[in-house]
Design a protein around this motif. Structure first.
Motif, mmCIF file in Angstrom:
data_model
loop_
_atom_site.group_PDB
_atom_site.id
_atom_site.type_symbol
_atom_site.label_atom_id
_atom_site.label_comp_id
_atom_site.label_asym_id
_atom_site.label_seq_id
_atom_site.Cartn_x
_atom_site.Cartn_y
_atom_site.Cartn_z
ATOM 1 N N PHE A 154 46.834 -31.419 28.049
ATOM 2 C CA PHE A 154 45.466 -31.733 27.633
ATOM 3 C C PHE A 154 44.980 -33.058 28.215
ATOM 4 N N LYS A 155 45.783 -33.678 29.068
ATOM 5 C CA LYS A 155 45.408 -34.950 29.657
ATOM 6 C C LYS A 155 44.432 -34.754 30.819
ATOM 7 N N VAL A 156 43.599 -35.754 31.028
ATOM 8 C CA VAL A 156 42.637 -35.732 32.136
ATOM 9 C C VAL A 156 42.869 -36.981 32.981
ATOM 10 N N GLY A 157 43.419 -36.800 34.161
ATOM 11 C CA GLY A 157 43.626 -37.931 35.053
ATOM 12 C C GLY A 157 44.982 -38.590 34.863
ATOM 13 N N MET A 158 45.365 -39.371 35.874
ATOM 14 C CA MET A 158 46.674 -40.003 35.891
ATOM 15 C C MET A 158 46.833 -41.041 34.789
ATOM 16 N N THR A 181 45.045 -46.672 22.641
ATOM 17 C CA THR A 181 44.698 -46.516 24.060
ATOM 18 C C THR A 181 44.289 -45.078 24.365
ATOM 19 N N GLY A 182 45.072 -44.127 23.868
ATOM 20 C CA GLY A 182 44.735 -42.730 24.107
ATOM 21 C C GLY A 182 43.401 -42.342 23.513
ATOM 22 N N THR A 183 43.116 -42.841 22.300
ATOM 23 C CA THR A 183 41.839 -42.548 21.652
ATOM 24 C C THR A 183 40.669 -43.103 22.465
ATOM 25 N N THR A 184 40.842 -44.311 22.966
ATOM 26 C CA THR A 184 39.790 -44.934 23.772
ATOM 27 C C THR A 184 39.549 -44.164 25.066
ATOM 28 N N LEU A 185 40.629 -43.786 25.747
ATOM 29 C CA LEU A 185 40.486 -43.042 27.004
ATOM 30 C C LEU A 185 39.827 -41.688 26.772
ATOM 31 N N THR A 186 40.178 -41.030 25.662
ATOM 32 C CA THR A 186 39.570 -39.742 25.354
ATOM 33 C C THR A 186 38.081 -39.890 25.077
ATOM 34 N N ALA A 187 37.716 -40.951 24.347
ATOM 35 C CA ALA A 187 36.304 -41.193 24.054
ATOM 36 C C ALA A 187 35.509 -41.451 25.330
ATOM 37 N N ARG A 188 36.099 -42.189 26.244
ATOM 38 C CA ARG A 188 35.410 -42.455 27.513
ATOM 39 C C ARG A 188 35.227 -41.169 28.313
ATOM 40 N N THR A 189 36.235 -40.314 28.308
ATOM 41 C CA THR A 189 36.129 -39.044 29.015
ATOM 42 C C THR A 189 35.001 -38.197 28.430
ATOM 43 N N ALA A 190 34.906 -38.188 27.099
ATOM 44 C CA ALA A 190 33.856 -37.411 26.444
ATOM 45 C C ALA A 190 32.479 -37.954 26.778
ATOM 46 N N ARG A 198 32.352 -34.683 29.790
ATOM 47 C CA ARG A 198 33.434 -33.719 29.946
ATOM 48 C C ARG A 198 33.795 -33.167 28.573
ATOM 49 N N PRO A 199 32.893 -32.457 27.882
ATOM 50 C CA PRO A 199 33.180 -31.990 26.525
ATOM 51 C C PRO A 199 34.380 -31.081 26.434
ATOM 52 N N ALA A 200 34.683 -30.365 27.499
ATOM 53 C CA ALA A 200 35.821 -29.450 27.448
ATOM 54 C C ALA A 200 37.129 -30.203 27.327
ATOM 55 N N ASP A 201 37.094 -31.494 27.710
ATOM 56 C CA ASP A 201 38.307 -32.284 27.646
ATOM 57 C C ASP A 201 38.351 -33.174 26.411
ATOM 58 N N ALA A 202 37.387 -33.023 25.521
ATOM 59 C CA ALA A 202 37.326 -33.892 24.353
ATOM 60 C C ALA A 202 38.485 -33.675 23.416
#
Length: 412
Positions: free
Chosen positions: A349-353, A390-399, A403-407
């Motif tokens: 479920f990760k997006v990006g390195m 950190t993971g929560t922050t990165l996910t929020a930035r992706t959303a 990129r809602p599919a990656d939320a």
């Protein structure tokens, strides 16, 4: 979450509460509202008794300076507990009809794990696996009878699959007798060979026809057992801190360990449940790797509690090992848990390195905390909590980037 196992009426294999004995036929993989039953929840709770016994003995072995022997015995006993639990879980997901006979046979399996738990102390102290073997055989014979019952109602490839399961389970019991009759130095090799054989039984049995396990139900069952194991970890650490405070009045030394332990367990829960893993479980190829990998997840989660008890004993001067060794009893299973959850859950479920590296880097930093002396556990807790943030922050930035599919990507 509810505690009802009754699926939608339209499902062909669904349990019908009409007669005490009903046909044991395959349930539909597409059943709606499929959740864990009260019997399954009771089953899990009874298995935790055995895990608690194994964890307590691991604490004594590590604190006494016999870490290698303790870890080996723990790995062998935990395999028996985990394998019997997992086999029942997958069978129940495909064939649970909740009739009287099914319930009775499941209760027999629960009795078997309680017998196994009664033999844990003797296995650790005297290397006597007789009682453990008896408990394991009780559980496995009960499961084999369920497969034979399923084979009676099936035909074609499904019947062949059920008979392969029953035959494989029964034949493996013969091999496990080696843990009792062979010399002590040969037992680890017997365990290794027999563990591999046991793991091969489902692969062979389902090579032509797979069971109709339910992805959402399986994900829930494994998640519930993870919660129970983490709860046992908190319980064990709490008892250890309470006893140490009562005996030594060392609150200043123990509070950082308690706080760090809580942060580790809270982070472990967050990391595991933040992803909708049931959407990933679509085939036997995926499910076998995912299910087998949970041996490491469950064992590591339970070991964290044992490690916290060792750290407490070291803080009050009761452990016969160095402080880095006591710290490693917490940091190593924590790092193993993080890496395994990433490999089985999060990476899908990760997006990006950057997101992919959060948990592996966290695991490395947690291991580095081992060398911080008395602050190793609180430091590991802070690192774990930082991974969640950190993971929560990165996910929020992706959303926010559209990129809602990656939320649904993991928060750590």
């Amino acid at each position: 979450m509810t505690s009802s196992s009754t699926p939608a009426p339209a499902s062909p294999g669904a349990p019908q509460p009409i007669r005490p004995l009903r046909r044991l036929t395959a349930r539909g993989r597409g059943e709606s509202h499929r959740v864990s039953s009260p019997l399954e929840l009771f089953f899990d709770l009874c298995f935790v008794v055995a895990i608690a016994q194994a964890g307590a003995e691991l604490v004594h072995a590590v604190a006494a300076g016999h870490a290698g022997e303790g870890v080996l015995n723990y790995a062998m006993l935990f395999f028996a507990i985990w394998w019997a639990w997992m086999n029942f879980t997958w069978f129940a997901s495909a064939y649970d009809n909740d009739d009287v006979l099914y319930r009775v046979v499941t209760l027999v399996q629960i009795a078997g794990v309680l017998v196994l738990a009664a033999g844990v102390s003797r296995a650790f102290a005297d290397h006597d696996f007789a009682v453990v073997l008896i408990g394991y055989v009780i559980m496995r014979l009960a499961l084999a009878s369920q497969w034979l019952r399923a084979a009676r109602e099936a035909s074609g490839a499904e019947r062949t699959m059920a008979l392969r399961y029953a035959g494989g389970v029964l034949l493996c019991q013969v091999g496990w007798v080696g843990l009792v009759v062979l010399p002590e130095h040969a037992r680890p090799w017997v365990f290794l060979v027999m563990a591999i054989v046991e793991l091969c039984v489902p692969v062979y049995a389902e090579k032509d026809h797979g069971t109709s396990w339910h992805p959402h139900h399986i994900a829930e069952r494994f998640g519930l057992f993870t919660i129970i194991v983490l709860g046992e970890t908190i319980s064990a650490a709490t008892v250890a801190v309470k006893s140490a405070v009562a005996e030594h009045d060392a609150l200043a030394e123990l509070l950082p360990i308690a706080a760090g332990g809580l942060l580790i367990v809270f982070s472990a829960w967050w990391i595991y449940f933040v992803v909708p893993i049931h959407g990933h479980l679509r085939s036997n190829r995926q499910s076998f790797l995912w299910g087998y990998g949970h041996y490491l997840i469950f064992a590591a989660a339970a070991s964290i509690g044992a490690g916290l008890e060792v750290a407490v004993e070291d803080a009050v001067g009761k452990a016969h090992i160095s402080t880095p060794a006591a710290s490693a009893a917490v940091t190593l299973p924590t790092a193993l848990y993080l890496l395994t959850v990433w490999a089985l859950h999060s990476r899908h479920f990760k997006v990006g390195m950057v997101q992919q590296l959060v948990l592996p880097v966290t695991a490395l930093l947690v291991m580095c905390c081992t060398f911080l002396g008395g602050w190793a556990v609180p430091a590991a807790g802070l690192v774990s909590a930082a991974a969640v943030a950190t993971g929560t922050t990165l996910t929020a930035r992706t959303a926010r980037r559209g990129r809602p599919a990656d939320a649904a990507a993991t928060a750590s």
